[in-house]
Structures are given as C-alpha cells and as structure tokens.
Design a protein around this motif. Structure first.
Motif, short mmCIF file in Angstrom:
data_model
loop_
_atom_site.label_atom_id
_atom_site.label_comp_id
_atom_site.label_asym_id
_atom_site.label_seq_id
_atom_site.Cartn_x
_atom_site.Cartn_y
_atom_site.Cartn_z
N GLU A 173 45.30 24.99 75.43
CA GLU A 173 44.81 25.03 77.27
C GLU A 173 45.09 22.93 78.05
OE1 GLU A 173 40.41 25.99 78.28
OE2 GLU A 173 40.36 23.83 77.49
N VAL A 200 46.48 33.41 83.77
CA VAL A 200 46.20 32.59 82.57
C VAL A 200 46.48 31.78 81.53
CG1 VAL A 200 44.34 30.98 82.00
CG2 VAL A 200 43.89 32.73 83.70
N PRO A 201 48.20 30.73 81.38
CA PRO A 201 48.88 30.13 81.11
C PRO A 201 48.19 30.07 78.76
CG PRO A 201 49.24 29.31 83.05
CD PRO A 201 48.20 29.85 82.37
N HIS A 202 46.79 29.85 79.39
CA HIS A 202 46.29 29.35 77.53
C HIS A 202 45.82 30.88 77.17
CE1 HIS A 202 42.64 28.25 80.27
NE2 HIS A 202 42.33 29.42 79.23
N SER A 227 45.75 24.71 83.52
CA SER A 227 45.88 26.40 83.34
C SER A 227 44.24 26.17 83.26
CB SER A 227 45.89 26.32 81.99
OG SER A 227 45.41 26.00 81.05
N LYS A 228 43.64 25.09 83.06
CA LYS A 228 41.78 25.73 82.72
C LYS A 228 41.03 24.99 84.71
CE LYS A 228 37.11 23.35 81.93
NZ LYS A 228 37.09 21.80 81.25
#
Length: 277
Positions: A190, A101-103, A194-195
């Motif tokens: 975010e 997850v990138p954030h 990503s969410k």
C-alpha cells in the motif's frame, strides 16, 4: 491495512479460503453483510437481493427490480469497506470494482464442475447429481451475466485476476498461504498514492449515490473527479436549477471538502435530450 478481493463460484471453496484468510490475518470477512445493507437502501427484502443475484428471481421480480440502484449501492458498500481496510471481500463484483487499486490483489478461486457438483450433493444430502449440476450451472450463468452486464467482462477470463487458484489441486491452507505470500510482494504494498486512489473511488461512488437519491438530481448523469476530498464536476445538465442542485447535493456528501463545478446547462431545458420538465 490489507484488502483482498475474491471471486465466489458456488462450490469452489472460496468461502473456506476467505474464512481462513480472515482468521489468520485478523481481517473482517465481508460477504453476507452486503446483501442486508443493499436491501435496506433499496427498501426491499434481503432475500430478493439474493434471488436477483443468484438468478432465482421470477420474471416480474426481475422486471420490477432497479438493477442500476443495486449496482451503485453494491459499489458503495464494497468501496467503503475497502477504503476502511483490513477486509476480505468475497463476490459482489469486488475483483472488478477494486481492480484499479494497485495494492489490492484480485484472486479467483476455482474448481472443476464435477467436484463442485459433489460438494453441493453433500451439502444438500442428496444423490441427485442432475439437480446439483443444474443449480451450480445456473449460479455460474447468473454470475457471468451480472459481470458482463455491469463491467463488460467475461467472468472466467484469467487475465482479470492477479492469481487463479485451483482447489482441486491446492488445499484451502495452501491457497491461503499463496495469498499471504502475494500480500508480501512489493507490487501489492500500500502506498499513499494507491490509498488516495481508493479513497477517491469510494468518495466518487458516495457522490453518485447521493445524486441518484435526491429528488432534484436523481436523473443527473455527470462525471466526478476527486483529489483529497476536492471534487470537480463535469458534464451537461438540463438547466441552472439542476446545476445548482447537483453542487448542493455534492457539497453535503461526507468527505467532500470543496466542489468545483464545471457543469454546463442548457439555456432551455426543453432541448435537453431527456426532458426534465
């Protein structure tokens, strides 16, 4: 909605960092709750879960424990907490479960062994250095073995983390400030994408739990793809009855809007690699 994943080596001061970070940012500090929830789902004691994770479980306990169930229930707790947001998650494989997850920054808090030994001696009120060192080494070995078994990674590999902080040289306060600064960087902003990814990961894990808990699908091993609550099932099942049961169970999982079954069934379940009948 910030989410931070931290490692949890004994005596590294990760707990202190997590507590101050949560207090400064108004986040939930999640760690001990996971053991209670996983234990409840497995119908065992919380102390058994803690012994299994720390490498203290006896041989018979270890053989009887359903480690696959513990792993999937742990993943469900971590991913659901992350999807809700506003949380610091320490340990429980969170840095690997959430790495995609990138954030979400995945951070290792470390400290030299001898400083950790001193820390434990102080906490135990003992001058037995050998005892403290053995306890920390046993804990490290249990963490490393669990991460290798569950994720196939070397727990100490720095490339697994976005930031590695050494509390021998940095105070807890400095570590917290470094993490807060990292959260402000555009790489950890975010986004809707990503969410959505995190929500889909959480939903896929809930589906795995539901399938494993149902009598008609507990042995089913299939892939799930989720897009905004729309789920596609792919894989091979024993027969049409198992195929229908899998679809029915998935349809009942909270958050599932629709199910597209791409499952394939054997015409004769006796030919399935692991005989269901």
């Amino acid at each position: 909605m910030p989410v931070i994943a931290l490692t949890q080596g004994m005596g590294s001061l990760a707990q202190d960092v997590a507590e101050k970070l949560a207090a400064d940012l108004g986040l939930q500090n999640m760690e001990h709750e996971v053991a209670a929830r996983v234990a409840d789902k497995m119908h065992v004691s919380k102390s058994l879960i803690n012994r299994l994770r720390s490498g203290k479980a006896g041989l018979i306990e270890g053989l009887r424990a359903d480690k696959d169930a513990m792993a999937i229930y742990t993943a469900e707790e971590v991913l659901d907490a992350a999807a809700r947001g506003n949380v610091v998650i320490r340990g429980w494989g969170a840095t690997q479960l959430l790495r995609a997850v990138p954030h979400i920054p995945c951070i290792r808090i470390m400290r030299p062994l001898e400083q950790r030994v001193e820390w434990l001696m102080e906490k135990l009120g003992t001058d037995d250095r050998d005892l403290a060192r053995a306890e920390i080494q046993r804990s490290d070995q249990a963490n490393a073995a669990r991460m290798h078994d569950q994720f196939g990674v070397n727990w100490g590999d720095p490339v697994l983390f976005d930031m590695v902080l050494n509390t021998e040289r940095l105070s807890v306060e400095s570590c917290v400030e470094q993490i807060k600064n990292l959260l402000k960087r555009p790489e950890f902003a975010e986004t809707q994408a990503s969410k959505t990814l995190l929500q889909c990961m959480a939903l896929s894990t809930r589906i795995r739990v539901a399938l494993s808990n149902h009598a008609d699908t507990h042995a089913v091993d299939i892939a799930t793809e989720c897009v905004d609550g729309n789920v596609t099932l792919r894989g091979i099942v024993a027969d049409d009855a198992e195929k229908a049961a899998a679809v029915r169970v998935v349809q009942g999982v909270a958050g599932v809007k629709s199910v597209d079954s791409q499952l394939r069934a054997f015409t004769d379940a006796r030919h399935f690699p692991t005989n269901r009948r």
